[in-house]
Write a protein that holds these residues in place. Structure first.
Motif, PDB file in Angstrom:
ATOM      1  N   THR A  45       0.832  -1.203   0.000  1.00 23.53           N
ATOM      2  CA  THR A  45       0.000   0.000   0.000  1.00 23.53           C
ATOM      3  C   THR A  45       0.869   1.257   0.000  1.00 23.53           C
ATOM      4  O   THR A  45       0.566   2.232  -0.710  1.00 23.53           O
ATOM      5  CB  THR A  45      -0.928   0.005   1.226  1.00 23.53           C
ATOM      6  OG1 THR A  45      -1.741  -1.178   1.208  1.00 23.53           O
ATOM      7  CG2 THR A  45      -1.820   1.227   1.232  1.00 23.53           C
TER       8      THR A  45
ATOM      9  N   ARG B   1      -5.082  11.092  -1.409  1.00 24.03           N
ATOM     10  CA  ARG B   1      -5.609  10.455  -2.626  1.00 24.03           C
ATOM     11  C   ARG B   1      -5.837   8.961  -2.427  1.00 24.03           C
ATOM     12  O   ARG B   1      -6.699   8.368  -3.092  1.00 24.03           O
ATOM     13  CB  ARG B   1      -4.650  10.694  -3.797  1.00 24.03           C
ATOM     14  CG  ARG B   1      -4.647  12.123  -4.313  1.00 24.03           C
ATOM     15  CD  ARG B   1      -3.903  12.221  -5.627  1.00 24.03           C
ATOM     16  NE  ARG B   1      -2.489  11.897  -5.480  1.00 24.03           N
ATOM     17  CZ  ARG B   1      -1.538  12.805  -5.246  1.00 24.03           C
ATOM     18  NH1 ARG B   1      -1.852  14.081  -5.121  1.00 24.03           N
ATOM     19  NH2 ARG B   1      -0.268  12.439  -5.152  1.00 24.03           N
ATOM     20  N   GLU B   2      -5.077   8.333  -1.529  1.00 22.70           N
ATOM     21  CA  GLU B   2      -5.230   6.898  -1.288  1.00 22.70           C
ATOM     22  C   GLU B   2      -6.251   6.581  -0.202  1.00 22.70           C
ATOM     23  O   GLU B   2      -6.367   5.425   0.211  1.00 22.70           O
ATOM     24  CB  GLU B   2      -3.876   6.288  -0.913  1.00 22.70           C
ATOM     25  CG  GLU B   2      -2.869   6.261  -2.051  1.00 22.70           C
ATOM     26  CD  GLU B   2      -3.327   5.386  -3.206  1.00 22.70           C
ATOM     27  OE1 GLU B   2      -4.012   4.371  -2.945  1.00 22.70           O
ATOM     28  OE2 GLU B   2      -3.010   5.714  -4.360  1.00 22.70           O
TER      29      GLU B   2
ATOM     30  N   GLU C 178       2.261   2.099  -3.341  1.00 23.66           N
ATOM     31  CA  GLU C 178       1.314   2.667  -4.297  1.00 23.66           C
ATOM     32  C   GLU C 178       1.090   4.173  -4.106  1.00 23.66           C
ATOM     33  O   GLU C 178       0.340   4.767  -4.878  1.00 23.66           O
ATOM     34  CB  GLU C 178      -0.030   1.939  -4.180  1.00 23.66           C
ATOM     35  CG  GLU C 178       0.052   0.460  -4.578  1.00 23.66           C
ATOM     36  CD  GLU C 178      -1.247  -0.275  -4.323  1.00 23.66           C
ATOM     37  OE1 GLU C 178      -2.182   0.370  -3.787  1.00 23.66           O
ATOM     38  OE2 GLU C 178      -1.329  -1.477  -4.630  1.00 23.66           O
ATOM     39  N   LEU C 179       1.733   4.761  -3.085  1.00 25.74           N
ATOM     40  CA  LEU C 179       1.586   6.203  -2.895  1.00 25.74           C
ATOM     41  C   LEU C 179       2.170   6.934  -4.104  1.00 25.74           C
ATOM     42  O   LEU C 179       3.313   6.694  -4.498  1.00 25.74           O
ATOM     43  CB  LEU C 179       2.296   6.647  -1.613  1.00 25.74           C
ATOM     44  CG  LEU C 179       1.675   6.193  -0.290  1.00 25.74           C
ATOM     45  CD1 LEU C 179       2.523   6.669   0.880  1.00 25.74           C
ATOM     46  CD2 LEU C 179       0.247   6.698  -0.148  1.00 25.74           C
ATOM     47  N   ASP C 180       1.381   7.826  -4.657  1.00 22.23           N
ATOM     48  CA  ASP C 180       1.775   8.535  -5.875  1.00 22.23           C
ATOM     49  C   ASP C 180       2.587   9.772  -5.503  1.00 22.23           C
ATOM     50  O   ASP C 180       2.097  10.898  -5.511  1.00 22.23           O
ATOM     51  CB  ASP C 180       0.526   8.917  -6.675  1.00 22.23           C
ATOM     52  CG  ASP C 180       0.876   9.538  -8.013  1.00 22.23           C
ATOM     53  OD1 ASP C 180       2.026   9.367  -8.463  1.00 22.23           O
ATOM     54  OD2 ASP C 180      -0.002  10.201  -8.603  1.00 22.23           O
TER      55      ASP C 180
ATOM     56  N   GLN D 147      -6.784   4.941   8.402  1.00 23.83           N
ATOM     57  CA  GLN D 147      -7.517   4.316   7.300  1.00 23.83           C
ATOM     58  C   GLN D 147      -7.940   2.925   7.747  1.00 23.83           C
ATOM     59  O   GLN D 147      -7.088   2.058   7.985  1.00 23.83           O
ATOM     60  CB  GLN D 147      -6.665   4.227   6.035  1.00 23.83           C
ATOM     61  CG  GLN D 147      -7.438   3.683   4.826  1.00 23.83           C
ATOM     62  CD  GLN D 147      -6.544   3.479   3.628  1.00 23.83           C
ATOM     63  OE1 GLN D 147      -5.526   2.793   3.726  1.00 23.83           O
ATOM     64  NE2 GLN D 147      -6.910   4.059   2.496  1.00 23.83           N
TER      65      GLN D 147
END
Length: 217
Positions: A44, A98-99, A47-49, A123
């Protein structure tokens, strides 16, 4: 000839069945081992942009148990960034939003005052601490002497920072929410009790009877 042809067909069929069984068993085993060895939380975080300059070098560390046997799992990630702490913090905070991570305003965030930007996030069943600060750099050695941290009492001007000291350092700690003490009710102290004597002096008889007056001897 017919017998040989039938035997060859059976041999080919047996090989195909054996290969199919091996593939069908090997693939789930491979992915199962990969899942157990690789914490999905790090996937996870991968996947951070964030821009490439914000994740130059990444180091992961894991402690505890995934199933919270004795100690719950703690995931720690340290990342080096090429730009300032302010710009790096904005990049990571935007990527977390965003995530689906939500900003978490809670006491003890941080537990102790720290330099830089320290924010907390939640989260689902996870909590995340994000700390972005300037790297701790030592001044370059003088005349071959070992580098020492600058003294707070020194009156001389500070030496220039080394060339490799630019950028910032990012730390992320991810916990299970059930193992994070900040998700539990915090003990509170009644302000009216502050400063009171825990053993007050009794001015009257605790039984409610009048105190006899001593008679002269």
């Amino acid at each position: 000839m017919r017998r040989r042809i039938r035997e060859r067909r059976r041999l080919r069929l047996g090989i195909l069945v054996l290969v199919s069984v091996v593939l069908l068993g090997a693939l789930p085993l491979y992915f199962g081992i990969r899942t157990l060895s690789r914490d999905p939380v790090f996937d996870t975080l991968d996947e951070l942009d964030v821009p490439g300059w914000a994740a130059v070098q990444t180091v992961d560390n894991v402690s505890g148990n995934r199933w919270c046997l004795q100690d719950c799992r703690l995931r720690e990630r340290t990342v080096q960034s090429e730009r300032s702490p302010e710009e790096t913090a904005r990049a990571y905070e935007a990527a977390l939003g965003r995530e689906g991570w939500q900003r978490w305003q809670v006491d003890l965030c941080p537990q102790q005052p720290d330099k830089g930007s320290y924010t907390c996030w939640r989260q689902d069943e996870l909590t995340l601490d994000l700390w972005v600060r300037a790297p701790s750099c030592l001044p370059p050695p003088v005349d071959g002497a070992p580098a020492l941290p600058p003294s707070p009492l020194a009156s001389a001007p500070a030496s220039p920072a080394p060339a490799g000291c630019a950028g910032s350092l990012v730390s992320m700690k991810v916990r299970n929410a059930i193992d994070d003490d900040r998700t539990r009710p915090q003990p509170s102290t009644d302000p009216s009790l502050t400063g009171e004597d825990p053993f007050p002096t009794l001015t009257e008889d605790p039984l409610g009877e009048p105190t006899p007056t001593p008679s002269p001897s």
